[in-house]
Design an enzyme around this catalytic site. Structure first.
Site, PDB file in Angstrom:
ATOM      1  N   ASP A   1      -1.316  -0.477   6.069  1.00 54.27           N
ATOM      2  CA  ASP A   1      -1.490   0.254   7.461  1.00 54.27           C
ATOM      3  C   ASP A   1      -3.367   0.030   7.755  1.00 54.27           C
ATOM      4  O   ASP A   1      -3.619   0.547   8.763  1.00 54.27           O
ATOM      5  CB  ASP A   1      -1.316   1.909   7.330  1.00 54.27           C
ATOM      6  CG  ASP A   1      -2.198   2.545   6.583  1.00 54.27           C
ATOM      7  OD1 ASP A   1      -3.038   3.411   6.938  1.00 54.27           O
ATOM      8  OD2 ASP A   1      -2.198   2.216   5.262  1.00 54.27           O
TER       9      ASP A   1
ATOM     10  N   ASP B   1       1.061  -1.186   0.031  1.00 55.23           N
ATOM     11  CA  ASP B   1      -0.179   0.117  -0.100  1.00 55.23           C
ATOM     12  C   ASP B   1       1.023   1.338  -0.006  1.00 55.23           C
ATOM     13  O   ASP B   1       2.403   1.082   0.384  1.00 55.23           O
ATOM     14  CB  ASP B   1      -0.896  -0.051   1.300  1.00 55.23           C
ATOM     15  CG  ASP B   1      -1.771   1.083   1.452  1.00 55.23           C
ATOM     16  OD1 ASP B   1      -2.459   1.496   0.263  1.00 55.23           O
ATOM     17  OD2 ASP B   1      -1.780   1.803   2.662  1.00 55.23           O
TER      18      ASP B   1
ATOM     19  N   ASP C   1      -0.150   5.062   0.955  1.00 53.29           N
ATOM     20  CA  ASP C   1      -0.407   6.177   1.818  1.00 53.29           C
ATOM     21  C   ASP C   1      -0.465   5.610   3.411  1.00 53.29           C
ATOM     22  O   ASP C   1      -1.164   4.709   3.638  1.00 53.29           O
ATOM     23  CB  ASP C   1      -1.704   6.692   1.688  1.00 53.29           C
ATOM     24  CG  ASP C   1      -1.569   7.360   0.171  1.00 53.29           C
ATOM     25  OD1 ASP C   1      -0.701   8.182  -0.210  1.00 53.29           O
ATOM     26  OD2 ASP C   1      -2.740   7.321  -0.537  1.00 53.29           O
TER      27      ASP C   1
END
Length: 234
Positions: free
Chosen positions: A193, A16, A18
């Protein structure tokens, strides 16, 4: 290697973007940047941008509505101004946010011979130069693709499946199928995250909760997943 020895599985590492490889949300930051350079009304845009971001964090974002909103100024100003703004955004916002430990993590997997992909919900206009800066490149980027109109400029719609939540899993399955591969043919790892990426984290062989939000941290602990605080102790 003898004829009876199976070929080693391709090692596939997915990131991922961001809050995983970047300590910021590039999509939200792009919106704030367009306000700073005078492309959008500061009060109204910030209000709507923050509301969409809250929806994303809650897992309730209508991505089609968001992309229409987020690309309105981009579409209005046209390709030349957009390219100049993109370069300025990279210099002033993204480059200062690039962390050596994130670059080192990507490079470690690349040196090990892994196929490294960035799989992000943020659109390809914003993320293509970020992928290049992280050493992955456009060929290693799976992002939400912006559709183009008859003139060749962005239409405000999404081309294909949005690359978020279960859509990330679908996009990865398309990527594998295009190479005549299935999940069983690869040894897969995913760093993320966000609980939004749970479908992908549950699919791979090695999920890594990276700088995880509280819900994902709790889930990772319960399931015995690796937890990586890439940017330090939370």
């Amino acid at each position: 290697m003898t004829a009876n020895t199976p070929s080693p599985r391709l090692r596939l590492t997915l990131f991922d973007l961001d809050h995983t490889l970047l300590p910021i949300d590039s999509d939200h930051a792009w919106g704030a940047f367009t306000t700073r350079i005078g492309w959008t009304d500061p009060v109204e845009f910030e209000r709507r941008n923050d509301a969409f971001y809250a929806d994303y964090q809650a897992g309730t974002l209508d991505v089609h509505d968001y992309v229409r909103f987020a690309t309105a100024a981009l579409r209005r100003h046209g390709p030349e101004a957009a390219a100049a703004a993109q370069a300025q955004f990279m210099r002033e916002v993204i480059s200062p946010a690039l962390r050596p430990q994130a670059l080192a993590l990507v490079q470690r997997h690349q040196r090990a011979g892994d196929e490294v992909l960035i799989v992000t919900a943020t659109n390809d206009f914003v993320t293509r130069p970020i992928a290049l800066a992280l050493g992955v490149g456009a060929d290693g980027l799976l992002a939400t693709q912006l559709a183009r109109d008859a003139s060749g400029w962005y239409s405000g719609e999404i081309d294909g499946w949005p690359c978020m939540r279960a859509g990330k899993l679908r996009r990865m399955e398309q990527w594998l199928a295009a190479r005549q591969l299935a999940w069983e043919d690869v040894e897969s790892r995913c760093y993320s995250d966000s609980m939004n990426d749970l479908p992908l984290l549950e699919k791979v062989d090695h999920p890594v909760a990276t700088n995880p939000e509280p819900r994902l941290r709790a889930l990772a602990r319960a399931r015995g997943w690796r937890i990586l605080d890439l940017f330090g102790t939370p």
